[in-house]
Design a protein around this motif. Sequence first.
Motif, PDB file in Angstrom:
ATOM      1  N   ARG A 118      21.078  14.751   4.835  1.00  0.00           N
ATOM      2  CA  ARG A 118      20.973  14.200   3.718  1.00  0.00           C
ATOM      3  C   ARG A 118      20.939  12.556   3.804  1.00  0.00           C
ATOM      4  NH1 ARG A 118      27.401  16.797   3.225  1.00  0.00           N
ATOM      5  NH2 ARG A 118      26.618  18.905   3.926  1.00  0.00           N
ATOM      6  N   PRO A 119      20.503  12.121   2.875  1.00  0.00           N
ATOM      7  CA  PRO A 119      19.960  10.793   2.663  1.00  0.00           C
ATOM      8  C   PRO A 119      21.301   9.881   2.675  1.00  0.00           C
ATOM      9  CG  PRO A 119      19.741  11.750   0.487  1.00  0.00           C
ATOM     10  CD  PRO A 119      20.065  12.893   1.545  1.00  0.00           C
ATOM     11  N   PHE A 120      21.134   8.651   3.245  1.00  0.00           N
ATOM     12  CA  PHE A 120      22.083   7.750   3.440  1.00  0.00           C
ATOM     13  C   PHE A 120      21.679   6.364   3.424  1.00  0.00           C
ATOM     14  CE2 PHE A 120      25.406   5.162   5.709  1.00  0.00           C
ATOM     15  CZ  PHE A 120      26.517   5.636   5.122  1.00  0.00           C
ATOM     16  N   GLY A 121      21.400   5.801   2.219  1.00  0.00           N
ATOM     17  CA  GLY A 121      21.041   4.549   2.092  1.00  0.00           C
ATOM     18  C   GLY A 121      19.616   4.314   2.224  1.00  0.00           C
ATOM     19  N   LYS A 122      18.942   3.206   2.265  1.00  0.00           N
ATOM     20  CA  LYS A 122      17.489   3.181   2.443  1.00  0.00           C
ATOM     21  C   LYS A 122      16.938   3.557   3.540  1.00  0.00           C
ATOM     22  CE  LYS A 122      13.951  -0.401   1.814  1.00  0.00           C
ATOM     23  NZ  LYS A 122      13.709  -1.911   1.743  1.00  0.00           N
ATOM     24  N   ASN A 123      16.027   4.642   3.531  1.00  0.00           N
ATOM     25  CA  ASN A 123      15.061   5.239   4.431  1.00  0.00           C
ATOM     26  C   ASN A 123      16.040   5.672   5.617  1.00  0.00           C
ATOM     27  OD1 ASN A 123      12.939   4.422   3.077  1.00  0.00           O
ATOM     28  ND2 ASN A 123      12.816   2.363   4.400  1.00  0.00           N
ATOM     29  N   THR A 124      17.202   6.079   5.425  1.00  0.00           N
ATOM     30  CA  THR A 124      18.169   6.383   6.413  1.00  0.00           C
ATOM     31  C   THR A 124      18.773   7.891   6.051  1.00  0.00           C
ATOM     32  OG1 THR A 124      18.822   4.182   6.737  1.00  0.00           O
ATOM     33  CG2 THR A 124      20.397   5.726   7.513  1.00  0.00           C
ATOM     34  N   THR A 127      14.072  16.110  17.861  1.00  0.00           N
ATOM     35  CA  THR A 127      13.304  17.308  17.294  1.00  0.00           C
ATOM     36  C   THR A 127      12.841  17.291  16.220  1.00  0.00           C
ATOM     37  OG1 THR A 127      15.172  18.667  18.590  1.00  0.00           O
ATOM     38  CG2 THR A 127      13.846  19.694  16.848  1.00  0.00           C
ATOM     39  N   ILE A 128      13.662  16.621  15.255  1.00  0.00           N
ATOM     40  CA  ILE A 128      13.164  16.156  13.902  1.00  0.00           C
ATOM     41  C   ILE A 128      11.855  15.145  13.924  1.00  0.00           C
ATOM     42  CG2 ILE A 128      13.788  15.075  11.793  1.00  0.00           C
ATOM     43  CD1 ILE A 128      16.634  15.968  11.917  1.00  0.00           C
ATOM     44  N   GLU A 129      11.957  14.199  14.701  1.00  0.00           N
ATOM     45  CA  GLU A 129      10.979  13.101  14.958  1.00  0.00           C
ATOM     46  C   GLU A 129       9.718  13.832  15.260  1.00  0.00           C
ATOM     47  OE1 GLU A 129      12.256  10.283  17.467  1.00  0.00           O
ATOM     48  OE2 GLU A 129      13.050   8.860  15.961  1.00  0.00           O
ATOM     49  N   GLY A 130       9.776  14.922  16.124  1.00  0.00           N
ATOM     50  CA  GLY A 130       8.463  15.932  16.749  1.00  0.00           C
ATOM     51  C   GLY A 130       8.005  16.597  15.622  1.00  0.00           C
ATOM     52  N   LEU A 131       8.911  17.315  14.918  1.00  0.00           N
ATOM     53  CA  LEU A 131       8.508  17.919  13.583  1.00  0.00           C
ATOM     54  C   LEU A 131       7.653  17.170  12.496  1.00  0.00           C
ATOM     55  CD1 LEU A 131      11.736  20.363  12.908  1.00  0.00           C
ATOM     56  CD2 LEU A 131       9.390  20.845  13.751  1.00  0.00           C
ATOM     57  N   ILE A 132       8.287  15.895  12.274  1.00  0.00           N
ATOM     58  CA  ILE A 132       7.431  14.964  11.406  1.00  0.00           C
ATOM     59  C   ILE A 132       6.049  14.547  11.956  1.00  0.00           C
ATOM     60  CG2 ILE A 132       7.415  12.407  10.426  1.00  0.00           C
ATOM     61  CD1 ILE A 132      10.677  12.730  10.317  1.00  0.00           C
ATOM     62  N   ASP A 145       8.149   7.827   7.599  1.00  0.00           N
ATOM     63  CA  ASP A 145       8.880   8.990   8.042  1.00  0.00           C
ATOM     64  C   ASP A 145      10.068   9.344   7.070  1.00  0.00           C
ATOM     65  OD1 ASP A 145       7.686   8.919  10.476  1.00  0.00           O
ATOM     66  OD2 ASP A 145       9.454   7.767  11.725  1.00  0.00           O
ATOM     67  N   ALA A 146      10.556   8.398   6.448  1.00  0.00           N
ATOM     68  CA  ALA A 146      11.546   8.763   5.259  1.00  0.00           C
ATOM     69  C   ALA A 146      10.857   9.662   4.319  1.00  0.00           C
ATOM     70  CB  ALA A 146      12.257   7.501   4.636  1.00  0.00           C
ATOM     71  N   GLU A 147       9.659   9.220   3.873  1.00  0.00           N
ATOM     72  CA  GLU A 147       8.921  10.021   2.887  1.00  0.00           C
ATOM     73  C   GLU A 147       8.658  11.186   3.189  1.00  0.00           C
ATOM     74  OE1 GLU A 147       8.153   9.022  -0.442  1.00  0.00           O
ATOM     75  OE2 GLU A 147       9.744   7.319   0.204  1.00  0.00           O
ATOM     76  N   LEU A 148       8.115  11.582   4.394  1.00  0.00           N
ATOM     77  CA  LEU A 148       7.757  12.793   4.991  1.00  0.00           C
ATOM     78  C   LEU A 148       8.869  13.820   5.258  1.00  0.00           C
ATOM     79  CD1 LEU A 148       5.005  11.941   7.680  1.00  0.00           C
ATOM     80  CD2 LEU A 148       4.859  12.908   5.304  1.00  0.00           C
ATOM     81  N   LEU A 149      10.117  13.138   5.499  1.00  0.00           N
ATOM     82  CA  LEU A 149      11.232  13.762   5.885  1.00  0.00           C
ATOM     83  C   LEU A 149      11.712  14.463   4.574  1.00  0.00           C
ATOM     84  CD1 LEU A 149      13.424  14.799   7.959  1.00  0.00           C
ATOM     85  CD2 LEU A 149      14.740  12.654   7.667  1.00  0.00           C
ATOM     86  N   GLN A 150      11.899  13.543   3.517  1.00  0.00           N
ATOM     87  CA  GLN A 150      12.285  14.100   2.079  1.00  0.00           C
ATOM     88  C   GLN A 150      11.333  15.296   1.555  1.00  0.00           C
ATOM     89  OE1 GLN A 150      12.937  11.348  -1.126  1.00  0.00           O
ATOM     90  NE2 GLN A 150      13.033   9.566   0.478  1.00  0.00           N
ATOM     91  N   GLU A 151       9.953  15.093   2.072  1.00  0.00           N
ATOM     92  CA  GLU A 151       9.058  16.334   1.798  1.00  0.00           C
ATOM     93  C   GLU A 151       9.262  17.446   2.530  1.00  0.00           C
ATOM     94  OE1 GLU A 151       4.093  16.885   1.467  1.00  0.00           O
ATOM     95  OE2 GLU A 151       5.096  14.652   1.401  1.00  0.00           O
ATOM     96  N   LEU A 152       9.658  17.340   3.614  1.00  0.00           N
ATOM     97  CA  LEU A 152       9.841  18.497   4.779  1.00  0.00           C
ATOM     98  C   LEU A 152      11.276  19.098   4.451  1.00  0.00           C
ATOM     99  CD1 LEU A 152       8.508  17.258   8.021  1.00  0.00           C
ATOM    100  CD2 LEU A 152       7.704  19.171   7.060  1.00  0.00           C
ATOM    101  N   GLU A 153      12.491  18.340   3.892  1.00  0.00           N
ATOM    102  CA  GLU A 153      13.859  18.661   3.884  1.00  0.00           C
ATOM    103  C   GLU A 153      13.930  20.170   3.278  1.00  0.00           C
ATOM    104  OE1 GLU A 153      17.684  19.512   2.553  1.00  0.00           O
ATOM    105  OE2 GLU A 153      16.043  19.305   1.272  1.00  0.00           O
ATOM    106  N   LEU A 213       0.825  -1.152   0.073  1.00  0.00           N
ATOM    107  CA  LEU A 213       0.208   0.022   0.222  1.00  0.00           C
ATOM    108  C   LEU A 213       0.990   1.279  -0.139  1.00  0.00           C
ATOM    109  CD1 LEU A 213      -2.462   1.515   0.228  1.00  0.00           C
ATOM    110  CD2 LEU A 213      -2.570   1.145   2.731  1.00  0.00           C
ATOM    111  N   LEU A 214       1.779   1.214   1.132  1.00  0.00           N
ATOM    112  CA  LEU A 214       2.737   2.509   0.843  1.00  0.00           C
ATOM    113  C   LEU A 214       3.347   2.479  -0.365  1.00  0.00           C
ATOM    114  CD1 LEU A 214       4.221   1.787   4.449  1.00  0.00           C
ATOM    115  CD2 LEU A 214       2.593   3.695   3.697  1.00  0.00           C
ATOM    116  N   LEU A 215       4.108   1.663  -0.852  1.00  0.00           N
ATOM    117  CA  LEU A 215       4.941   1.766  -2.256  1.00  0.00           C
ATOM    118  C   LEU A 215       3.865   2.192  -3.433  1.00  0.00           C
ATOM    119  CD1 LEU A 215       6.929  -1.607  -2.069  1.00  0.00           C
ATOM    120  CD2 LEU A 215       7.720   0.925  -1.812  1.00  0.00           C
ATOM    121  N   ALA A 216       2.524   1.693  -3.450  1.00  0.00           N
ATOM    122  CA  ALA A 216       1.587   1.976  -4.421  1.00  0.00           C
ATOM    123  C   ALA A 216       1.267   3.264  -4.274  1.00  0.00           C
ATOM    124  CB  ALA A 216       0.425   0.950  -4.513  1.00  0.00           C
ATOM    125  N   THR A 217       1.000   3.875  -3.201  1.00  0.00           N
ATOM    126  CA  THR A 217       0.504   5.065  -3.171  1.00  0.00           C
ATOM    127  C   THR A 217       1.698   6.085  -3.213  1.00  0.00           C
ATOM    128  OG1 THR A 217       1.041   5.082  -0.546  1.00  0.00           O
ATOM    129  CG2 THR A 217      -1.426   4.723  -1.443  1.00  0.00           C
TER     130      THR A 217
END
Length: 288
Positions: A252-258, A276-281, A233-241, A197-201
């Motif tokens: 900066r991205p470092f590998g899969k979802n990292t 702090t970043i987790e709270g913003l997400i 979280d990784a998708e939202l972080l990219q959107e928030l970057e 579902l996540l990959l499809a959306t």
Amino acid sequence: FYCLKPTSKEQGTGFGVPFEWDIDLLSGYSFAWLKNFSKKPSLDRYSGLDTPEILDIIKKQKYSAFLIMDWRYKSMWQAMKACRQTSTPLLVRGDSHLRIKGMLFKKIVKELTHRYLIRKFSTCLAVGTWSREYFLHYRARKVILSPHCVDNQYFSRETDKLKVDKGSLRKEWGIPADSFVFLFVGKFEHKKRPMDLLLATKKMAQKKNLNKPFHILMVGDGPLKNECKLFSDAELLQELEPDLRKLGFDIRPFGKNTFVIHGAASGVVPGEEVQTIEGLIEQYRHNT
């Protein structure tokens, strides 16, 4: 007849959290708890269910037929033995199928053992097409379709109750009234494929196939919950970057979802950058 009354911890096996059912599962029909003599009561091993009294019960009651739901436990074989001794027709119901990938050796062994075993049942109750295919493959004497049942009236009543709270529920979850909602309900495990579902959306969002905002609700628990959350979280972080960069963060991205935090905004306490970043997400996720 029930062989084991599981604790909340045992019921939570595979989900990652203990739980109790919040509705009564025993009303409306006659039932009995059998005494389990197993030294280590469990659903994880053959000897975990050992209820020898079922032999005398079947012999005494002289049932027209007896149904078991499995053959993995000692209790089931005790019932099968009693049915054979009393010539009681034995039925089995299951949802096993042939589409599971496995070791060749195991498949060969099953071809020998299951063809003998399945023939012992007077009738096999298949929950669906794959289940029927399974029983016929092992030369079942008779197969009858017995699909899973759903109490549609119950779900309809509960839906009607919640319709009046639809707006407040969306507000509580941070979902706008005009947002399209995708829902996943089930155990977070590989065979339920929650990541699909996540990959499809994600793909749908990239292609802009849905001309309106959308949200995803995932209800359940299990071993893949953390993977699904990391992906989200990784998708939202990219959107928030871009916005985080304006605040002074260098992520900066470092590998899969990292991601690696190379710099933080002024005012962030050293050592609390991740929190702090987790709270913003979370704030972004709930639109607060």
